[in-house]
Design a protein around this motif. Structure first.
Motif, PDB file in Angstrom:
ATOM      1  N   ASN A 159       0.797  -1.224   0.000  1.00 36.42           N
ATOM      2  CA  ASN A 159       0.000   0.000   0.000  1.00 36.42           C
ATOM      3  C   ASN A 159       0.828   1.273   0.000  1.00 36.42           C
ATOM      4  N   VAL A 160       2.137   1.165  -0.056  1.00 29.77           N
ATOM      5  CA  VAL A 160       2.987   2.362  -0.118  1.00 29.77           C
ATOM      6  C   VAL A 160       2.804   3.034  -1.479  1.00 29.77           C
ATOM      7  N   THR A 161       2.438   4.288  -1.466  1.00 31.42           N
ATOM      8  CA  THR A 161       2.223   5.030  -2.706  1.00 31.42           C
ATOM      9  C   THR A 161       3.504   5.713  -3.160  1.00 31.42           C
ATOM     10  N   LYS A 162       3.506   6.140  -4.407  1.00 36.49           N
ATOM     11  CA  LYS A 162       4.670   6.862  -4.922  1.00 36.49           C
ATOM     12  C   LYS A 162       4.870   8.178  -4.191  1.00 36.49           C
ATOM     13  N   ALA A 163       3.754   8.847  -3.871  1.00 33.74           N
ATOM     14  CA  ALA A 163       3.854  10.119  -3.147  1.00 33.74           C
ATOM     15  C   ALA A 163       4.480   9.919  -1.771  1.00 33.74           C
ATOM     16  N   ALA A 164       4.091   8.834  -1.069  1.00 33.63           N
ATOM     17  CA  ALA A 164       4.680   8.556   0.241  1.00 33.63           C
ATOM     18  C   ALA A 164       6.171   8.232   0.117  1.00 33.63           C
ATOM     19  N   LEU A 165       6.525   7.467  -0.918  1.00 38.14           N
ATOM     20  CA  LEU A 165       7.935   7.147  -1.133  1.00 38.14           C
ATOM     21  C   LEU A 165       8.747   8.414  -1.387  1.00 38.14           C
ATOM     22  N   GLU A 166       8.212   9.345  -2.140  1.00 43.74           N
ATOM     23  CA  GLU A 166       8.927  10.589  -2.428  1.00 43.74           C
ATOM     24  C   GLU A 166       9.152  11.400  -1.158  1.00 43.74           C
ATOM     25  N   VAL A 167       8.204  11.348  -0.217  1.00 46.64           N
ATOM     26  CA  VAL A 167       8.402  12.019   1.076  1.00 46.64           C
ATOM     27  C   VAL A 167       9.581  11.401   1.816  1.00 46.64           C
TER      28      VAL A 167
END
Length: 365
Positions: A335-343
């Motif tokens: 469930n890790v999103t790309k936006a969360a990874l970028e943070v």
């Protein structure tokens, strides 16, 4: 059907258009939607898609027909959803048909060494012609305002050029990016009329988002649940029951509660889209992890970059963000999103634990 649906939506006042960030950008819309957009009754050459004011677009498609005049090219661009006419004005170098040696004779006489300004100018003209003169079947990218000419929608190009895409990398990237823009921006109506509270839904959602951001930052919370968010957002809804008569019961009934629940859901979705929150596990117990405070996720991302950077395939350029995302989803949480990874990547880079070698590529120190 979509056009008829948009016509039923009341047009926002022009003074509010600047609040929509899409208004000041080149919107990457499908040709089908550009052709069906509703034209503004307040300002000419401004159109609306799902209440978003739009006057300039960005289109990538295949040339299916062309016409040439002395001062412009006219290309029909097909992106798979429709065909739109694109008016592409010729550059000054393409309009010059005289002998270039006449204007450059004086310069060539005084030229030193092997540099020939006349020849260089001709090379520049030829290179520009190759980029601007397209044939049927070529891939064309066009950016410019939308116009209506003789009852037909068309794009007057500010920028246009032929795209060399032998392995379809540009088209694949485009097909992945545009649906995300629709989900995150275009299909979400932002500009809305003020509600009975005297405040617009857009402003209320912005206030709610800022409240949660400030709470997470000040308390350094690692997890958030919907009922926590509901308690924080409850003060945004004024209680009107105090002005009611004594024999009447408070007016804090289901309507207020439903609006508060809807605001909570919209706020949590915005924070997930921005990567501030994410759900590690999808379960009935709705727990949202604060991305920047999730030590386990931070360690998992750092370990992946450190280990994969040692591999020969990633030694030179580093690990691409999509590779890191796939590895994190495989080893940590789906469930890790790309936006969360970028943070997480920004935090690791600020802590000097990783470094960006180029756009979207990272390696460990």
């Amino acid at each position: 059907m979509q056009a008829a649906q948009m016509e039923s939506v009341e047009e926002p006042p022009s003074m509010l258009w600047g609040l929509d960030p899409i208004f000041s950008t080149f919107a990457k819309l499908y040709v089908r939607d550009i052709l069906q957009m509703t034209e503004s009754i307040q300002v000419p050459d401004v159109y609306f898609y799902n209440s978003h004011p739009i006057f300039q677009v960005d289109v990538l498609g295949t040339v299916v027909y062309k016409r040439e005049r002395d001062s412009f090219f006219c290309y029909g661009v097909d992106d798979g959803t429709g065909v739109i006419n694109c008016l592409c004005w010729k550059k000054d170098l393409l309009k010059e048909k005289g002998d270039p040696t006449k204007s450059g004779a004086k310069h060539s006489d005084g030229a030193q060494g092997s540099f020939d300004p006349v020849a260089e100018l001709e090379k520049l003209r030829q290179a520009q012609k190759n980029r601007c003169h397209l044939d049927i079947g070529d891939l064309l990218r066009v950016r410019g305002p939308v116009k209506t000419y003789r009852q037909q929608r068309e794009i007057t190009a500010h920028v246009y050029y032929k795209v060399n895409d032998p392995v379809m990398a540009v088209q694949i990237a485009w097909m992945m990016e545009v649906p995300q823009l629709y989900r995150q921006c275009y299909d979400k109506p932002i500009l809305q009329q003020p509600d009975e509270m005297g405040d617009s839904s857009f402003t209320l959602l912005s206030k709610a988002t800022n409240v949660i951001k400030d709470f997470v930052k000040q308390k350094m919370a690692s997890k958030v649940r919907p009922y926590d968010v509901m308690d924080l957002l409850h003060p945004l809804f004024p209680v009107h029951s105090q002005t009611a008569s004594e024999d009447q019961r408070p007016v804090a009934g289901p309507s207020s509660f439903q609006r508060l629940r809807q605001l909570v859901q919209e706020t949590l979705q915005v924070l997930q889209d921005e990567g501030i929150l994410y759900r590690k596990v999808r379960s009935q117990d709705e727990v949202y992890h604060v991305t920047a405070e999730d030590t386990d996720l931070l360690i998992a991302v750092k370990d992946i970059i450190r280990e994969d950077s040692k591999r020969e395939h990633f030694a030179e350029k580093g690990c691409h963000v999509l590779h890191i995302l796939t590895a994190v989803r495989h080893s940590y949480s789906l469930n890790v999103t790309k936006a969360a990874l970028e943070v997480i990547l920004r935090k690791l880079e600020c802590n000097s634990e990783i470094v960006s070698t180029r756009d979207n590529y990272y390696t460990a120190f």
